[in-house]
Scaffold this active site. Sequence first.
Site, PDB file in Angstrom:
ATOM      1  N   ALA A 141      51.066 -18.774  71.382  1.00 17.62           N
ATOM      2  CA  ALA A 141      51.903 -18.999  72.328  1.00 17.62           C
ATOM      3  C   ALA A 141      52.651 -17.770  72.715  1.00 17.62           C
ATOM      4  CB  ALA A 141      52.969 -20.125  71.811  1.00 17.62           C
ATOM      5  N   SER A 142      53.221 -17.553  73.925  1.00 22.45           N
ATOM      6  CA  SER A 142      53.729 -16.605  74.085  1.00 22.45           C
ATOM      7  C   SER A 142      55.201 -16.360  73.776  1.00 22.45           C
ATOM      8  CB  SER A 142      54.070 -16.596  75.692  1.00 22.45           C
ATOM      9  OG  SER A 142      52.925 -16.412  76.451  1.00 22.45           O
ATOM     10  N   SER A 143      56.021 -17.436  73.177  1.00 24.91           N
ATOM     11  CA  SER A 143      57.443 -17.016  72.793  1.00 24.91           C
ATOM     12  C   SER A 143      57.433 -18.018  71.611  1.00 24.91           C
ATOM     13  CB  SER A 143      58.315 -17.334  73.722  1.00 24.91           C
ATOM     14  OG  SER A 143      58.467 -18.591  74.324  1.00 24.91           O
TER      15      SER A 143
END
Length: 154
Positions: free
Chosen positions: A14-16
Amino acid sequence: MAEHVGQRIGYARASSTDQNLARQITALGQVHRLFEEKQSGARRDGRTALAEMIAYAREGDTVVVSSMDRLARSVVDLNQIVGELVTKGLVVEFVNERVTFRPGTTDAFAEFQLNIMASFAQLERAIAKERQAEGIRAAKARGVYAGSVGRQAG
């Protein structure tokens, strides 16, 4: 010495940190080992779980990823990572796209799809960055911009 029986190795990204990996992990199905990270896919730098997964995987293993954009968000990186894994003797399976790359085989349609999907991921990331910059400019113009939060889309 016993021959290595291939494992299914899952990779989820996931990006964050506030994003949930549950949907990706479910899509991967049963795996012997799972590598998870919450890090931008814009660049390969700093992606420790990716590096650990590549180091861990052995010839005959299958690397399972829910979607191509979870492995990389640029055409160059996705091609390099998939090429590196296949050269190492690994099968790379993308669940959502229903595309599999195998050592010693060439599938022109799969390579085409890899490049198209990577292009979409790269475009999507560029558009998100552009929108973020527009939002920052607008906030600054209104005098309400509080500075960077240090997060990157991707």
